[in-house]
Enzyme design. Sequence first.
Site, PDB file in Angstrom:
ATOM      1  N   ASP A 165      99.953 -34.157  24.612  1.00 11.53           N
ATOM      2  CA  ASP A 165     100.166 -35.601  24.498  1.00 11.53           C
ATOM      3  C   ASP A 165     101.656 -35.972  24.510  1.00 11.53           C
ATOM      4  O   ASP A 165     102.470 -35.336  23.828  1.00 11.53           O
ATOM      5  CB  ASP A 165      99.551 -36.044  23.163  1.00 11.53           C
ATOM      6  CG  ASP A 165      99.569 -37.545  22.957  1.00 11.53           C
ATOM      7  OD1 ASP A 165      98.879 -38.242  23.712  1.00 11.53           O
ATOM      8  OD2 ASP A 165     100.272 -38.012  22.047  1.00 11.53           O
TER       9      ASP A 165
ATOM     10  N   GLU B  94     101.141 -34.550  29.456  1.00 10.32           N
ATOM     11  CA  GLU B  94     101.200 -35.991  29.710  1.00 10.32           C
ATOM     12  C   GLU B  94     102.669 -36.368  29.809  1.00 10.32           C
ATOM     13  O   GLU B  94     103.437 -36.161  28.870  1.00 10.32           O
ATOM     14  CB  GLU B  94     100.561 -36.799  28.578  1.00 10.32           C
ATOM     15  CG  GLU B  94     100.501 -38.273  28.975  1.00 10.32           C
ATOM     16  CD  GLU B  94     100.292 -39.265  27.835  1.00 10.32           C
ATOM     17  OE1 GLU B  94      99.952 -40.416  28.133  1.00 10.32           O
ATOM     18  OE2 GLU B  94     100.477 -38.897  26.670  1.00 10.32           O
TER      19      GLU B  94
HETATM   20  C1  GLC Z   1      99.410 -40.822  24.507  1.00 13.31           C
HETATM   21  C2  GLC Z   1      97.941 -41.115  24.384  1.00 13.31           C
HETATM   22  C3  GLC Z   1      97.759 -42.469  23.760  1.00 13.31           C
HETATM   23  C4  GLC Z   1      98.377 -42.450  22.380  1.00 13.31           C
HETATM   24  C5  GLC Z   1      99.821 -41.977  22.442  1.00 13.31           C
HETATM   25  C6  GLC Z   1     100.326 -41.605  21.087  1.00 13.31           C
HETATM   26  O1  GLC Z   1     100.062 -41.660  25.388  1.00 13.31           O
HETATM   27  O2  GLC Z   1      97.332 -41.012  25.631  1.00 13.31           O
HETATM   28  O3  GLC Z   1      96.410 -42.840  23.699  1.00 13.31           O
HETATM   29  O4  GLC Z   1      98.322 -43.728  21.830  1.00 13.31           O
HETATM   30  O5  GLC Z   1     100.003 -40.845  23.248  1.00 13.31           O
HETATM   31  O6  GLC Z   1      99.790 -40.378  20.685  1.00 13.31           O
END
Ligand code: GLC
Length: 536
Positions: free
Chosen positions: A206, A269
């Site tokens: 994440d 991500e």
């Molecule tokens: C990422 C997740 C999102 C979350 C954020 C904080 O972007 O996909 O849903 O709010 O991280 O963890």
Amino acid sequence: MGLAGKPWGDVNAIYQIYPRSFMDANSDGVGDLRGVIDKLDYLKGHGRSLGVDALWISPFYPSPMADFGYDVSDYCDVHPMFGTLDDFKELLEGAHARDLKVIVDFVPNHTSIEHPWFQEALRDPNSDKRDYYVWHEPVDGREPNNWVSIFGGSIWEYDQRSGQYYMHSFLKEQPDLNWENPRLRAEMKRILTFWLDLGVDGFRVDAVWHMAKDKKLRDEPKNEHYIGPPGTYGEYKRIYSKYAPELHDYLRELTDIVESYPNKIMVFETSPDEDLGPVVDQYAALYDVNPRIGLPFNFGGMFLPWGARPMGDFVRDFQAMLRPTDRPAYCFSNHDQPRIVSRFGRRQSRVVAMLLLTLPGLPTVYYGDEVGMENVPVSPHAMQDPASANNPMGGRDPERSPMQWTSGRYAGFSTHKPWLPVPISARVYNVALEQRRPSSIFALYKKLLALRRDEPVFRDGMFTELHNDERRNVLVYERRGADKAYRVALNFSGKYRRVKLGRGAKVVCFTYPNRRPFVRNGTVLLGPYEGVVARV
Ligand code: GLC
């Protein structure tokens, strides 16, 4: 096949499950792991299955749910709302019995304020947990710098007790971890080991971009193009509060652990930003972390406008940027972005499905897109997403609605009123109906996933753009392997288009899988928003 299942290189796609919304087995209106177990046959291993080779499950860990699980208070357990660790083990076993891989969400940038580390850090500023987080004295009696959190407002939250601020890139309930601290890094690696020992096939990691920041905490420069209220994320260029070079070393420490187990993967991500320099370099640096098992999502697909030109240019440019060992990870939707049907339209969503599943690499399908789920409006008093508070667009609830299983009450997701509403359209767009209907979008996804599983060319063959015509709004590309080639023709226009596929071209998939398009002398006639895959 062995214990580790098929190699990651043979995986057709990842299917993302947002566990609150997939299937509710215990009738409390919120999805759970037992629900996922009950639906494994839907995903793989049965004649009617969708036929995906891998699952990513968004967080199901203990959490006060300030950000619906992305605020973790225990990384090595399961929230009772979702079930137990034994349920997870059963899920994993059931998945592996179908040669279906499971990756879990790893949230390295922040914990919940309720995590015992943060609780101890608050209680005792001299404890070794204090330095697991990022603290700073006030500067001139106020926040140490002008950094803004993603969900709006200062990135700093004041702690009365110690007179210091802590940093939070997201909600104030999500304090940022201090990756400069080697003990913290060791703890995080132990968490990976815990899940690897249980048998997971890898991780979705994440929000990696915030893990490393400017050590001097320099103020961000203003974004001259910004129009809007102060204190929002867009007000500044973020050149200091993210993507500091140490990020890649931190991630490498993680991939080293993961790679010590056979046949694993880490999907990062990421959110490249032109303000930080060429995007190419930002992707390259992430691929360089570990070209064997690490790859960044390409989120570009989630922000593209409709049209052969923008979509074609996007893919061609990205492919051209990759080195031979870099494996792309395309996606057009997830739990943070609008649904494909709502962005582009229902007929158009078939073209997107065909594009996504005929591109190279490892694509991700967001749960429900395969039955044509749409964004579900949520009235202001019923909003759940904390991000809605600062977001005039209303946050991320609309794309997180319950999976549509049947035409029945609550779309067969639960017997209890679900945590988010089910739309009227669920009566038509649902698994039960679409599994029986050979013309459904489900049938299209199933067909494309089968092609992609059986034909390595779609996963790792060459990608060549053949035709990308703004006026006619048609995109044609070829996927070529050593002994086989396919051409994909996508009509982004609302008009009939003739497209040359080449003599002898044999249609293997049409956007309406129960029909065949008209082909003569190697030229196909595509109706509005139709697409075709042909063997050439
Ligand atoms: C990422 C997740 C999102 C979350 C954020 C904080 O972007 O996909 O849903 O709010 O991280 O963890």
